[in-house]
Enzyme design. Structure first.
Site, PDB file in Angstrom:
ATOM      1  N   ARG A 165     -18.621 -10.960  27.129  1.00 41.73           N
ATOM      2  CA  ARG A 165     -19.865 -11.516  27.658  1.00 41.73           C
ATOM      3  C   ARG A 165     -20.321 -10.625  28.807  1.00 41.73           C
ATOM      4  NH1 ARG A 165     -20.408 -13.975  23.627  1.00 41.73           N
ATOM      5  NH2 ARG A 165     -20.630 -16.224  23.343  1.00 41.73           N
ATOM      6  N   GLU A 192     -29.040 -10.676  29.738  1.00 39.60           N
ATOM      7  CA  GLU A 192     -29.167 -10.200  28.359  1.00 39.60           C
ATOM      8  C   GLU A 192     -30.445 -10.754  27.757  1.00 39.60           C
ATOM      9  OE1 GLU A 192     -25.437  -9.987  26.010  1.00 39.60           O
ATOM     10  OE2 GLU A 192     -26.553 -11.267  24.634  1.00 39.60           O
ATOM     11  N   HIS A 248     -25.693  -7.342  21.406  1.00 41.59           N
ATOM     12  CA  HIS A 248     -24.807  -8.474  21.107  1.00 41.59           C
ATOM     13  C   HIS A 248     -24.577  -8.595  19.596  1.00 41.59           C
ATOM     14  CE1 HIS A 248     -23.397 -12.525  22.950  1.00 41.59           C
ATOM     15  NE2 HIS A 248     -22.718 -12.284  21.843  1.00 41.59           N
TER      16      HIS A 248
HETATM   17  C1  DGY Z   1     -19.576 -15.566  19.819  1.00 40.65           C
HETATM   18  O1  DGY Z   1     -19.023 -15.986  18.808  1.00 40.65           O
HETATM   19  O2  DGY Z   1     -19.303 -15.990  20.941  1.00 40.65           O
HETATM   20  C2  DGY Z   1     -20.620 -14.530  19.657  1.00 40.65           C
HETATM   21  O3  DGY Z   1     -20.998 -14.016  20.871  1.00 40.65           O
HETATM   22  C3  DGY Z   1     -21.807 -15.060  18.917  1.00 40.65           C
HETATM   23  O4  DGY Z   1     -22.268 -16.192  19.556  1.00 40.65           O
END
Ligand code: DGY
Length: 318
Positions: free
Chosen positions: A235, A264, A283
């Protein structure tokens, strides 16, 4: 008398992919996310989150009959899970089905950053490419180098397996040691500092929470080798944006590859976007057709279990 055959009402965020909307609509009536903002909606018994909308207790309170929150994806940092638990609402997520795809992406980023794949593509298409030059675009070796994995969970383990296949030495740092993984695939435990100091590539694969937020800050970056490459597949807020921007501008580290950023997306005029030594993807960790389909199936299974008062297949624990 409630109609027993009627579909349950759930709230979803948008945009949903067409196939997911179809799959959900076969089982539920879909209400727009705006219902989380005002009014009391007694008919709503489920919330389905797709694109990481923020969801906290005050929003849940618009639905007194809420039975379940189901998230498409494994990371649930956009949902206040403590608020849900204190209201006895289970939160479902989709671990397991996306490990391989996310590990593949971590490795794609590692290789792209180490071997200048993106810059090479740009150059190969450009007018400037007129003659082969053995001296241009030299990258960093991958085989025989040390990979440090921060977070040896399901995804981290899959990344380690790929790295072993590439003849890398693999170190990991984790809250708990994984003696099985150490024996099975030969990864070595390291403290956070040792990992930063010794790794040629550092991959972050931990969930975002109060403990991990900003874990890669200026102090951490200063410990890394000047030839090291940082890859963030978790993240954005795990990495301090200002610190990584400065480190890359000053060439404190060799490069970074970020699948996630904070915020983001970054503002379009953010200085990070102007740097050559960063590879960015929007992402895409688990973004394959096959994995997205499995995530859809599992998240819908979780949803339907919660709506019918059964235990979820995967429930997030505090
Ligand atoms: C997750 O699975 O956390 C990915 O970032 C997609 O949401």
């Amino acid at each position: 008398m409630p109609n027993a055959s009627a579909k349950p009402n759930i709230v979803v965020d948008s945009p949903l992919s067409d196939s997911l909307r179809r799959m959900l609509s076969e089982r539920c009536e879909l209400l727009p996310w705006s219902a989380t903002e005002q009014g009391t909606h007694e008919s709503v018994t489920g919330i389905y989150t797709f694109g990481h909308p923020h969801l906290d207790g005050s929003m849940m309170d618009h639905f007194p009959e809420l039975k379940v929150i189901s998230n498409f994806g494994v990371g649930v940092d956009h949902i206040n899970v403590a608020d849900a638990i204190s209201r006895d609402i289970p939160v479902g997520n989709t671990p397991g089905v996306l490990d391989g795809a996310t590990a593949d992406m971590a490795f794609a980023l590692l290789m792209a950053a180490g071997r200048k794949v993106v810059a090479g593509d740009r150059y190969a298409r450009s007018r400037e490419f007129t003659v082969y030059d053995p001296g241009y675009m030299l990258g960093r070796e991958i085989h025989s180098q040390t990979l440090g994995i921060i977070g040896l969970g399901r995804i981290g383990y899959q990344i380690a397996r790929r790295a072993i296949g590439f003849d890398m030495r693999v170190m990991y740092h984790n809250r708990h040691r994984h003696e099985n993984a150490e024996q099975q695939i030969g990864v070595q435990y390291a403290t956070f500092d040792e990992l930063l100091q010794q790794s040629d590539y550092v991959v972050i694969s931990v969930p975002l929470n109060d403990e991990t937020r900003g874990m890669i800050d200026a102090i951490a970056l200063n410990q890394m080798k000047s030839t090291a490459i940082l890859i963030n597949i978790g993240r954005g807020p795990l990495v301090d944006t200002e610190a990584i921007t400065t480190a890359l501008q000053q060439k404190r580290i060799y490069a970074a590859a970020l699948d996630v950023t904070d915020p983001e997306p970054l503002p379009r005029d953010h200085p990070l976007l102007a740097l050559d030594n960063v590879t960015l993807t929007p992402h895409l960790g688990s973004a394959t057709e096959q994995t997205r389909h499995r995530m859809a199936e599992l998240s819908i299974e979780n949803l339907m279990c919660g709506l019918t008062d059964k235990a979820l297949i995967h429930e997030v624990t505090p």
